[in-house]
Write an enzyme that holds these catalytic residues in place. Structure first.
Site, PDB file in Angstrom:
ATOM      1  N   ALA A  45      -7.436  -6.133-121.005  1.00 27.38           N
ATOM      2  CA  ALA A  45      -6.751  -6.372-119.737  1.00 27.38           C
ATOM      3  C   ALA A  45      -6.138  -5.089-119.218  1.00 27.38           C
ATOM      4  O   ALA A  45      -5.934  -4.126-119.957  1.00 27.38           O
ATOM      5  CB  ALA A  45      -5.654  -7.432-119.908  1.00 27.38           C
ATOM      6  N   GLY A  47      -2.783  -4.191-116.686  1.00 27.21           N
ATOM      7  CA  GLY A  47      -1.646  -4.768-115.980  1.00 27.21           C
ATOM      8  C   GLY A  47      -0.941  -3.740-115.139  1.00 27.21           C
ATOM      9  O   GLY A  47      -1.437  -2.639-114.899  1.00 27.21           O
ATOM     10  N   ASP A 175      12.960 -10.539-124.209  1.00 27.29           N
ATOM     11  CA  ASP A 175      11.784 -11.147-123.585  1.00 27.29           C
ATOM     12  C   ASP A 175      11.102 -12.097-124.566  1.00 27.29           C
ATOM     13  O   ASP A 175       9.886 -12.070-124.736  1.00 27.29           O
ATOM     14  CB  ASP A 175      10.812 -10.060-123.125  1.00 27.29           C
ATOM     15  CG  ASP A 175       9.740 -10.602-122.176  1.00 27.29           C
ATOM     16  OD1 ASP A 175       9.912 -11.737-121.674  1.00 27.29           O
ATOM     17  OD2 ASP A 175       8.744  -9.898-121.934  1.00 27.29           O
TER      18      ASP A 175
END
Length: 671
Positions: A45, A47, A175
């Site tokens: 991926a 981002g 997080d």
């Protein structure tokens, strides 16, 4: 995207439990063949901050092992804050070595900085729960609690991490969310992504302490801009536990701000409405307490409290989890891998932004019921005119596409009316009748008004007026809940421009597209990417607080209380402690020089307690500072000694503020 690799899911922006998918770019960056000593297999991926690769690491003996490479994007590496955050992630991750935490294998540079991380074949908890919903399956209490307790073991290791000197680093992950809980096809549970983790003592001066993380998993103190600690992560872990066990999101709302309000108030009704055992509900409720001091003191303590509900043998629970992960991730047993999905998600800042050129403004003609012209406005100007009282609820608005309608009949405009204009009790002084209380604001009368109202536990509306300026304070049980103002400069947009949060041009752009977002400026700013929801939430809280604090320096005007006037159906509930507001307001008066005369003129050196307290005062409900003051002046006491009893090095003016509050309430008098 295939989020089976540690650190990947951090890059997907998430709002209210739903990932926002950026458009796929037709020509993504080319995949390198090598990164340092690692041979790249494929890219998983890209981002907004980094791109993530699956790679092979050659070893002296045996087959190469798969690793995950997380490489910072060039535009992030060029920014001091981005680079500092990446370096801090490496520093903190290197300090944690635990089977339930994704391992950092190495750090290097290949055009841009990169991290080599443990490869976890499988999927993250976010993907697993979505698969379960689609398949109509439940994880089950036993497997859910096993998963959470495994993650909590890793979280405790994060909190226990020590530096080179052997001292605790006091790392806060910040997080803890489903996308950062990696599940392997063997049933292992690993906490990943130290991208925004933070130690109490930073080695890098540039790392921000601003609230970050997935919106639905923030703690109240993150939302409010308060101090964060291990209890912040305990709250997030408890949110995940509640969602796994109830099968539904915990904090929801029609907008990002509504979700943040639910978090700030720790509104956990889905837990209380669930079929979970009462004892388990109680465990979750403690983990989700609004005050960090009321939560479990550690991740380990929460895990211990959940242990009695982990029904089943650990090995069986792990096998059940492994089977589900294999199915959810499409794991190929023969190839021993999960298919990759090469999706590029560009930085939101690179996306085209709407401009005012795209939206020619629609004009609104406004007249009185008698037909007198008030003016012609574009939507943003009309909103300001309504907010400031220049256009009233019964004035007629016409757009040229239909018959004129009153402001109160048009929903996009109705929400901007001052609430007092909507109540027959307060909209017209001629029919309002006598208020339940009236205070002259000269000489700090607002202090007496708000403090007395707090001690009485009033619910209703305080109307404060001075030379055309009108502010409305709605109180519930004595606590201020909403504050409105007819001052144009105190509107949200002007506040954000004045504090350099957004530029004037950005405000103009947002105002131009305001009708597309039901006339709500906050939602418009978030939708345009001009401000993050948590930042907006905190600025609104400060803006509304400032509206109220401004009253403390009014030297003229009146405040009238109308009890039992209901609060507005819209607005931003403050959630403030009234005594904190009073303390800050009195401090503002002192800094403005509005209270010095009282001490200089009287030239008295003692206070004495009055023979009888006012009828509205119940000593049991006095804040601690006022109770302490009453004890100090059981006999006449010199003012300097009383003031000194409250002063600290951090707050040398505390004593004077307490004395002034007591004087305003007539709890003490000059001797």
């Amino acid at each position: 995207m295939s989020p089976e690799v540690a650190g990947v899911c951090h890059f997907l922006p998430k709002v209210g439990g739903v990932f926002l998918q950026w458009p796929v770019v037709e020509h993504p960056p080319q995949t390198p063949t090598r990164l340092g000593p690692y041979e790249v297999v494929d890219r998983i991926a890209v981002g907004g901050m980094a791109e993530v690769f699956r790679a092979k690491e050659a070893r002296a003996v045996g087959e190469p092992r798969l690793v995950c490479i997380k490489r910072m994007l060039p535009h992030v590496a060029a920014e001091a804050d981005g680079l500092a955050m990446f370096e801090e992630e490496a520093r903190l991750a290197a300090r944690v070595n635990h089977p339930n935490v994704v391992e950092l294998l190495g750090v290097g540079t290949a055009e841009q900085p990169y991290l080599a991380l443990e490869y976890v074949p499988g999927c993250d908890l976010w993907r697993l729960t979505r698969w379960l919903v689609r398949e109509g399956q439940l994880l089950g209490i036993g497997t859910s609690i096993f998963t959470i307790r495994e993650m909590l073991a890793g979280l405790q290791a994060v909190h226990d991490a020590k530096g080179d000197d052997g001292e605790p680093l006091e790392i806060v992950h910040r997080d803890v969310s489903p996308s950062n809980i990696l599940l392997s096809v063997h049933g292992e549970v690993k906490l990943g992504d130290f991208g925004i983790a933070q130690a109490r003592v930073q080695s890098l001066a540039g790392v921000s302490n601003r609230a970050k993380g997935k919106l639905g998993y923030l703690a109240p103190e993150q939302v409010g801009g308060g101090e964060m600690g291990p209890a912040t992560d305990v709250f997030a872990a408890s949110v995940i536990a509640a969602e796994l066990l109830t099968g539904r999101p915990l904090f929801t709302g029609a907008s990002e701000l509504a979700i943040l309000l639910a978090i700030r108030d720790a509104s956990i009704q889905p837990v209380r409405d669930s079929d979970l055992p009462e004892e388990l509900q109680a465990v979750l409720a403690r983990g989700l307490a609004r005050d960090p001091a009321d939560r479990f003191p550690s991740a380990h303590a929460l895990s211990t409290a959940l242990e009695p509900f982990q029904f089943g043998v650990v090995r069986d629970l792990q096998t059940q989890l492994a089977t589900l992960v294999q199915k959810a991730s499409g794991f190929d047993v023969d190839q021993q891998r999960t298919p990759a999905l090469d999706v590029h998600m560009p930085d939101p800042r690179s996306l085209p932004t709407p401009t005012t050129m795209d939206l020619p403004p629609e004009f609104y003609v406004v007249t009185t019921r008698e037909g007198s012209s008030i003016g012609t406005f574009i939507f943003a100007q009309l909103v300001e005119a309504i907010t400031t009282g220049k256009v009233g609820p019964d004035d007629l608005v016409s757009t040229g596409s239909g018959p004129p309608q009153t402001v109160r009949a048009l929903q996009p405009l109705l929400q901007h009316l001052p609430m007092s204009s909507m109540s027959p009790v307060t909209q017209d002084a001629r029919i309002a009748g006598e208020p339940d209380a009236r205070r002259n604001l000269a000489g700090g009368g607002i202090v007496r008004a708000i403090a007395e109202s707090a001690l009485r536990g009033d619910s209703g509306l305080w109307l404060c007026e001075h030379e055309g300026v009108r502010k409305e304070i709605y109180v519930a049980g004595g606590e201020p809940e909403f504050v409105t103002s007819n001052v144009a400069s105190e509107m949200l947009g002007e506040y954000l421009v004045r504090h350099s949060v957004i530029a004037r041009g950005e405000l103009d752009m947002a105002l131009a597209v305001l009708p597309r977002h039901d006339g709500r400026l906050g939602d418009t700013l978030v939708a345009l990417g001009l401000i993050q929801p948590v930042d907006l939430f905190q600025h609104i809280a400060r803006q509304v607080r400032e509206r109220m604090l401004d009253l403390f320096v009014w030297q003229h005007g009146t405040a009238e209380l109308y009890r039992d006037v209901p609060p507005p159906p819209r607005g931003f509930p403050l959630g403030l402690d009234v005594w904190d507001v009073l303390d800050e307001g009195i401090g503002k008066r002192l800094r403005a020089g509005l209270e010095e005369r009282r001490f200089r003129t009287h030239m008295l050196d003692s206070l004495e307690r009055m023979r009888q307290l006012p009828s509205f005062v119940d000593e049991m409900h006095l804040p601690p500072d006022l109770s302490r003051l009453l004890d100090l002046v059981l006999v006449p006491s010199p003012l300097p000694s009383v003031v000194e009893a409250f002063e600290t090095q951090k707050d040398p003016g505390k004593g004077y503020r307490v004395v002034l509050l007591a004087l305003a309430l007539e709890l003490v008098q000059w001797a």
